[in-house]
Design an enzyme around this catalytic site. Sequence first.
Site, PDB file in Angstrom:
ATOM      1  CG  HIS A   1      -1.154   0.924  -9.612  1.00 10.05           C
ATOM      2  ND1 HIS A   1      -0.392  -0.167  -9.986  1.00 10.05           N
ATOM      3  CD2 HIS A   1      -0.896   1.100  -8.285  1.00 10.05           C
ATOM      4  CE1 HIS A   1       0.266  -0.628  -8.938  1.00 10.05           C
ATOM      5  NE2 HIS A   1      -0.022   0.127  -7.896  1.00 10.05           N
TER       6      HIS A   1
ATOM      7  CB  CYS B   1       2.212  -2.366  -6.495  1.00  8.64           C
ATOM      8  SG  CYS B   1       1.099  -1.919  -5.161  1.00  8.64           S
TER       9      CYS B   1
END
Lengths: 391, 482
Positions: free
Chosen positions: A335, A86
Amino acid sequence: MRDAYLIGAAQTDFGAFPKESYRSLFRQAYEAAVETVPGGIEPEDVDEAYVGMLSIGGRQIGLSAPAVAEHAGLSNIPCTRLENACAASGYAIRDAVQAVKSGMADIVVAGGTEVMNDVSSETLPYWLGVSGEMEWERMAGTTFAGVYAQIASAHMAEYGTTREQLSHVAVKSHQHGAMNPHAQLGFECSLEDAENAQIVADPLTLYHCCPTTDGAAVTIVASEDVVEEYTDEPIRIVGAGAASDGVGLFQRDSYTNLPAARAAADRAYEMADVGPNDIDFAEVHDCFSIAEIMAYEDLQFCEPGEGGRLAEEGKTALGGQIPVNTSGGLKSKGHPIGATGAGQAVEIFKQLRGEAGERQVEGAKRGLAHNVGGSGGAVSVHIFEGPEVDT
Amino acid sequence: MRAIESGVAGIGAYVPDQRIPASALREGWGQFLARGISTKAVPAPDEDAVTMGYEASIRALAAADVDGSEVERLLFASTTLPVAEEDLTARLGAMLSVPETAIRSTVTGSTAAGVQCLVEGACSSGRTLVVASDCPYGAPDDAIEHAAGAGAAAFVLEPDAPLTVMDIAEYALPYPGTRFRNKGSETVDSLSITSYERESLKRALSGAASQLDYDTNKVAAAAVHAPDAAIPYRGSEPLGVDNETVAAAMIVDEIGDAGTAGVGLALASAVADGADSVLVAGYGSGATAALLCLESAADQAPPVELTIEGRRRLSFAEYVRLRGEVTSGAPEGGGGYVSVPTWQRSLAQRYRLEAGRCPTCKELNFPPTGVCSACGTSVEYEPVELKRSGTLEALSVISQGGAPPEFAELQTKYGGAYATGIVAFDGPEGGSASAPAFVLDAEPDDLAVGDRVEATIRRIYTQEGVTRYGFKVAPVEEANER
């Protein structure tokens, strides 16, 4: 070494877009980022591109950066896919800064893209855990919700952090996200909504977890030698810190903070020659609410163990002592894994140019972006200064 | 006539904790066909003949005060081996630290297998570990399934042991069709011709008994083949004992049909109850009988470690879910991939919690790979087995959406949620090393950081057809009183 400047930044809407591909989203974000550069950018101006992408679902894992760049009209330049879970596009920005500072490049595109909503509900959980520690952590039955829930349990046991404090983080994120037209979950929620939502991994409810998101974000980084050709509102990247750690939580010295985040922050502060008190606002990696509470502590906005109280007292809300995640954060804005780090820079770009609309932080001059890969295996921290800061 | 070399030095028994009462099954099916069964054991979704065999074995070794490394012969009996081909004694032996040079064999295909292995162990001069473990299945609505329980018994046999084998006998004659499981079938079947089945049992047992030198009046308990709680009494007449003697070793009424482990479990419970002379009567359809006559020397009862009490009562709905009759199986879409060779290299850690001590700074590292986690030095670790006890350092109960797909079916069978955490396992000389672990608990919400836990071995999951076994932990309830 030469200074590096953020001269353009934009993102697509974050959400679920069945008609878009990882390439079309990147192209949209790139074109929108070019629009934010007052002097404009032609494809031949770009010397290098870094593209963050985890490739959720397995699409084009090999050579994905050329596949993306070509689609955006950036042919023939060197481009590289960045994979640090991420934190992929936080690291893309880091590489752009390094390319500029080294003198190898004058204009670098650093962004990220991800499509997560076109895979089956049976396939998605596999990919959501793919950056976890595979041989031990995953085989004990965890994906990231489970690992961050374990962190929360340890934080609660050590510091008395409460689930209600986690919920305060979620409420604040949604409050901010409701003011961001690009947010995936741009609605407000109440403390009761967050508290009473279904449990995903105890103690985390659905509202303590970020959604799965399609989206892209692109930043354009320029060297001090060329910056004036493109903008008279340059945003200087004054601090770039990064660090890594054991991929599995059990391999770390602490379960209640992310040692790599602390180290990355220290490096960024040192390079920028500023401290936590000099930061006006921050975009932090709140993939789960406990992660935002730890970010307050790792970035030293408060003492270890005080993060829950900071959220509860509203000090990180817009208008508070240090507004955090005015964009809505990963929780409300969304996200899209590979695009998240660049997306944080987009919010900082807007805030420092005074273009954040109703969520504008008054007098925002210095912003910080904190991007975490996995449960803290890779972290990047960047500090940006607006044009009004005297250098 | 084979010479008898060894007796029983230690007995271990394990029966899964979960029980369903006959009343719940009667309510669920509208009838209950298993004679004399009041409750039966139901294995957890990550248990099988290997894991139950491991549980019984560690208890038998502890009872005999013997380390697995001192075992010379490993005999594994089961009619419900989780694989049809592959020698599971290699895995079971590795779990128990049995030497790689040990003689080993798996005996299957008959409920007499467990007693046949005991006979073999009695005729061996070295130290033998006999493991009988079973979890039979029948068709959902028939008497075999209604009776089907689970459990394992293990025995350490060696010369000069406190429980002496006085005599042994085996006997076989052809009686097809009494109880069988055809190739490819998961469930045991029977033609249910009662008079024929009675005749088969009677002739096999009396054929073996006629060769056995024993005084029927001295037998305190007779542990007889027990697919339900009525059939053992059919053994009274051919064995020459009365019903009270059979009743003295009766356990099937509480745990159900434990297949080839049933007689061993009956023997274990009789010895635990103080029986000094036990007649052991194994029977397998086909038909074979295997008998042993055991006597303990005065004041020399062999040590027994039993974990056979069932503390958790299942509802019919939970039972059906556990038996796999309503769950849909693993989802497609892939799981976390750890290749079999990668997995195999970590078996010392998965089975025996083998950590590494850094020769430079003495820190315990788990797994013992890479540079030392404390001093950062590249070292050759000194292998150190962690204790199986430890403390929960972090914990989560995983609900819907939180589980990896490869754990999805297990999650369903565990009732929609399971616990997982990080455990600091105790070092052998102080210190600790941490590892992630699945936490076995029927009430995961009652767990807390700081709880004491103990490791066992369960199935992790099956991928590419190969089941991975590894440690999981369960709370030590006495230590966690709050």
